[in-house]
Design a protein around this motif. Structure first.
Motif, short mmCIF file in Angstrom:
data_model
loop_
_atom_site.label_atom_id
_atom_site.label_comp_id
_atom_site.label_asym_id
_atom_site.label_seq_id
_atom_site.Cartn_x
_atom_site.Cartn_y
_atom_site.Cartn_z
N GLN A 23 -7.35 -3.36 -4.28
CA GLN A 23 -7.20 -1.94 -3.97
C GLN A 23 -5.89 -1.73 -3.20
N SER A 24 -5.48 -0.48 -3.06
CA SER A 24 -4.24 -0.18 -2.35
C SER A 24 -4.38 0.94 -1.33
N LEU A 59 -13.57 -0.19 3.13
CA LEU A 59 -12.86 0.45 2.02
C LEU A 59 -13.47 1.81 1.68
N SER A 90 0.84 -1.19 0.00
CA SER A 90 0.00 0.00 0.00
C SER A 90 0.88 1.24 0.00
#
Length: 322
Positions: free
Chosen positions: A155-156, A114, A2
């Motif tokens: 996702q990051s 998220l 990330s």
């Protein structure tokens, strides 16, 4: 990896759920958070606050005494958007809810995490290795757990940590799971006697998870394996006989037998679990390679657990949990 900085913020932590695992995590995390001046809260159902039963009242009193803030939210009736809004102030979220709100609970909670932009998330993955299990294991819950991993890896913005623990040690002796029958002196194997599985007690999971949460440099974007014990069904039978001091008949539940049992009772959730654990793959890992073993942290193995719960087997005909 990330894009976060190497130092995650030392802000508020939220635990979702105050059941068996949630309480184990909170009991170990609360004193450490107090020492670090990190706010700690737990998400509980509004009904449990408004009209708690005796067990809920005891847990709530314990939580307040530990300095944990109780935050009400209805996971079953509340919307994903409302949950996301509630999660926004928290830097770290640990999900200890299980599937209390039914199928889709975990993908919905992950979506809210998220959307909220939570900096680091520990999903409800305190179980087997869902990357190895994949989909089509015969257990729909496992399929959803695999989908959660896909959500997180796609996702990051939110760092994530998965703590793989195997099943709860006590589940080996759960009457409905049918592995160990103390009343009938029977031990059953799923698939084969060489099939292995990993087990960990909730207290060890809570202790290790709290250490993982607060470790520096911060752990992120990886699966962390822990284990109380890893053993075959054959070894389980040997330990039961050695600890109880009496012989147990051994019964092998072959994949064909397990499939026939499920066909006869397609709504039996335990029958689905038995099929899943008979496969072996993804249900175990070497204890020597775990977080606890690498850091020299002692955990409770099956033999120690049985000795500590002698009431289960000292009297014939007394089933676990009686």
């Amino acid at each position: 990896m990330s894009p976060h900085s190497h130092e995650l913020p030392h802000g508020a932590i939220l635990v979702l759920g105050a059941g068996e695992l949630g309480m184990a995590v909170l009991r170990h995390l609360a004193p450490r958070c107090q020492a670090l001046a990190r706010p700690l809260a737990v998400l509980v159902s509004p009904r449990s606050l408004q009209a708690p039963d005796s067990a809920q009242a005891r847990r709530q009193a314990e939580l307040r005494a530990m300095g944990v803030r109780l935050l009400p939210f209805d996971l079953q009736g509340g919307s994903e958007a409302a949950l996301a809004a509630l999660l926004q102030p928290f830097d770290t979220v640990l999900n200890c809810t299980g599937f209390v709100a039914g199928p889709g609970t975990q993908t919905r909670i992950t979506g809210a995490v998220l959307a909220a932009g939570v900096r680091r998330y520990f999903p409800w993955q305190f179980g087997v290795d869902y990357d190895v299990v994949g989909t089509g294991s015969g257990q729909p819950v496992f399929d959803e757990q695999y989908a959660v991993r896909q959500q997180l890896r796609a996702q990051s913005a939110t760092a994530w940590v998965i703590v793989s623990t195997g099943m709860f040690t006590s589940f080996l002796f759960e009457p409905l799971f049918c592995l160990v029958d103390f009343g009938g002196d029977v031990v059953r194997a799923l698939g084969s006697w060489e099939t292995r599985l990993t087990v960990t007690t909730p207290d060890d999971i809570g202790r290790l998870t709290s250490a993982i949460v607060l470790e520096t440099p911060a752990i992120r974007d990886r699966v962390v394996y822990v284990a109380g014990d890893t053993l075959s069904y054959g070894r389980l039978a040997e330990i039961v006989e050695e600890v109880t001091g009496r012989p147990f008949r051994r019964e092998l539940l072959t994949p064909e037998r397990l499939a026939a049992d499920l066909a006869g009772q397609p709504g039996d959730g335990m029958a689905r679990y038995r099929i899943a654990f008979a496969r072996g793959d993804g249900m175990w890992w070497d204890k020597e390679n775990t977080y606890n073993a690498q850091r020299g942290i002692a955990t409770v193995d099956v033999r120690t657990w049985l000795h500590a719960h002698g009431g289960l087997w000292h009297s014939r005909g007394t089933p676990p949990g009686a």
